[in-house]
Design a protein around this motif. Structure first.
Motif, PDB file in Angstrom:
ATOM      1  N   VAL A 113      13.039 -29.524  18.988  1.00 48.93           N
ATOM      2  CA  VAL A 113      12.787 -29.781  20.403  1.00 48.93           C
ATOM      3  C   VAL A 113      13.264 -31.181  20.776  1.00 48.93           C
ATOM      4  CG1 VAL A 113      10.777 -28.240  20.382  1.00 48.93           C
ATOM      5  CG2 VAL A 113      10.449 -30.702  20.031  1.00 48.93           C
TER       6      VAL A 113
ATOM      7  N   LEU B  83      12.556 -24.811  26.493  1.00 46.31           N
ATOM      8  CA  LEU B  83      11.343 -25.621  26.666  1.00 46.31           C
ATOM      9  C   LEU B  83      10.803 -25.494  28.087  1.00 46.31           C
ATOM     10  CD1 LEU B  83      12.385 -28.857  24.739  1.00 46.31           C
ATOM     11  CD2 LEU B  83      10.991 -26.949  23.918  1.00 46.31           C
TER      12      LEU B  83
ATOM     13  N   VAL C  14       3.666 -27.557  25.288  1.00 48.43           N
ATOM     14  CA  VAL C  14       4.593 -26.598  24.702  1.00 48.43           C
ATOM     15  C   VAL C  14       4.337 -26.466  23.206  1.00 48.43           C
ATOM     16  CG1 VAL C  14       7.025 -26.137  24.184  1.00 48.43           C
ATOM     17  CG2 VAL C  14       6.366 -26.912  26.463  1.00 48.43           C
TER      18      VAL C  14
ATOM     19  N   VAL D 179       8.646 -31.100  31.702  1.00 47.81           N
ATOM     20  CA  VAL D 179       8.244 -30.419  30.469  1.00 47.81           C
ATOM     21  C   VAL D 179       7.169 -31.249  29.784  1.00 47.81           C
ATOM     22  CG1 VAL D 179       8.942 -29.694  28.151  1.00 47.81           C
ATOM     23  CG2 VAL D 179      10.450 -29.273  30.106  1.00 47.81           C
TER      24      VAL D 179
ATOM     25  N   GLU E 131      17.725 -26.457  25.114  1.00 49.04           N
ATOM     26  CA  GLU E 131      16.575 -27.101  25.743  1.00 49.04           C
ATOM     27  C   GLU E 131      16.004 -26.301  26.917  1.00 49.04           C
ATOM     28  OE1 GLU E 131      18.572 -30.181  28.951  1.00 49.04           O
ATOM     29  OE2 GLU E 131      18.118 -30.941  26.951  1.00 49.04           O
TER      30      GLU E 131
ATOM     31  N   LEU F  81       5.673 -31.673  26.609  1.00 47.71           N
ATOM     32  CA  LEU F  81       6.033 -31.267  25.260  1.00 47.71           C
ATOM     33  C   LEU F  81       4.800 -31.007  24.393  1.00 47.71           C
ATOM     34  CD1 LEU F  81       8.503 -30.636  23.575  1.00 47.71           C
ATOM     35  CD2 LEU F  81       8.547 -33.014  22.813  1.00 47.71           C
TER      36      LEU F  81
ATOM     37  N   PRO G 133       8.734 -21.445  28.024  1.00 45.62           N
ATOM     38  CA  PRO G 133       8.180 -21.283  26.674  1.00 45.62           C
ATOM     39  C   PRO G 133       7.818 -19.857  26.293  1.00 45.62           C
ATOM     40  CG  PRO G 133       6.654 -22.461  28.125  1.00 45.62           C
ATOM     41  CD  PRO G 133       7.953 -22.377  28.839  1.00 45.62           C
TER      42      PRO G 133
END
Length: 249
Positions: free
Chosen positions: A151, A127, A163, A158, A124, A160, A130
């Protein structure tokens, strides 16, 4: 990516070719692994085995192991994938090349939260960085494999969805989302990208499977109960029913 839209999610030390064969009656895909490719991740896995009695895949030659495992599934009616951990691109490129030869997917693990793996620089932690994850994706895509990224939702600091957009630009084809308690993130990623979205976490029955599909997932995956035929049969029925109804609309 695969039909039916039910996948078996990787389970460290357990998700091998025999495990995939056992679930092939119901699943369209199976992600084997995770396999640690480079020395930092392999050393982290060794520590986890000794200190916490973890079960991990630690073959002497991880690339040869991947080749053998994927080869064992070539006559099985299931799309194979291999979940890998690495801190550097080159081993990912090698693994992706083998996956491509077998028509399999290469799944980069940006999901593991074990302290040893995070300290090594994979799981993780990717993340939160990136650009490093993009380099791994680029290496896999250049080798010709379909690329999935596993993920985890609900990581502090974060975004997501942001990302996911970066992962798509880097060459990812799919995103395998452990939604935790944030199922709505599946909808957000689906709306913001063209990635094939595989929703994971708590998929056990008709209701949980349909909930993720209603949120926009392209497929769902089953983790811990992936060796339970009753669970797989029920989820597969729900997934097939959902897509059949969508086709009638």
């Amino acid at each position: 990516m695969f039909e039916s839209r039910l996948a078996l999610a990787s389970l460290s030390g357990e998700a091998d070719a025999e495990w995939a064969k056992a679930g092939a009656e119901w699943a369209g895909a199976a992600f084997l692994g995770g396999v640690c490719l480079d020395e930092p991740t392999r050393e982290a896995a060794r520590v986890m085995v000794v200190d916490r009695d973890r079960s991990e895949f630690l073959p002497p030659d991880p690339i040869a192991f991947i080749d053998k495992q994927l080869g064992a599934l070539e006559s099985v009616d299931i799309r194979a994938g291999i979940n890998v951990r690495s801190t550097t691109p080159e081993p990912v490129r090698e693994a992706a090349s083998v996956a491509a030869e077998h028509g399999a997917m290469l799944e980069i693990n940006a999901h593991c939260r074990q302290a040893e793996l995070c300290e090594a620089g994979c799981g993780e932690t990717l993340l939160r960085n990136p650009s490093r994850l993009e380099a791994l994706i680029g290496a896999a895509a250049e080798a010709g494999a379909d690329v999935s990224v596993k993920v985890r939702a609900e990581l502090p600091a974060v975004d997501l969805v942001f990302v996911a957009q970066r992962l798509e630009r880097a060459g990812a084809d799919a995103i395998h989302v452990d939604a935790m308690d944030s199922a709505s993130v599946v909808r957000e990623i689906s709306d913001a990208t063209s990635l094939f979205v595989i929703a994971n976490n708590g998929v056990r029955d008709r209701e949980t499977a349909r909930a993720y599909l209603d949120y926009g997932a392209d497929a769902v995956s089953v983790g811990r109960p992936s060796d339970d035929p009753a669970v797989l049969s029920g989820v597969e029925d729900a997934v097939s029913e959902w897509f059949s109804q969508e086709g009638e609309l």
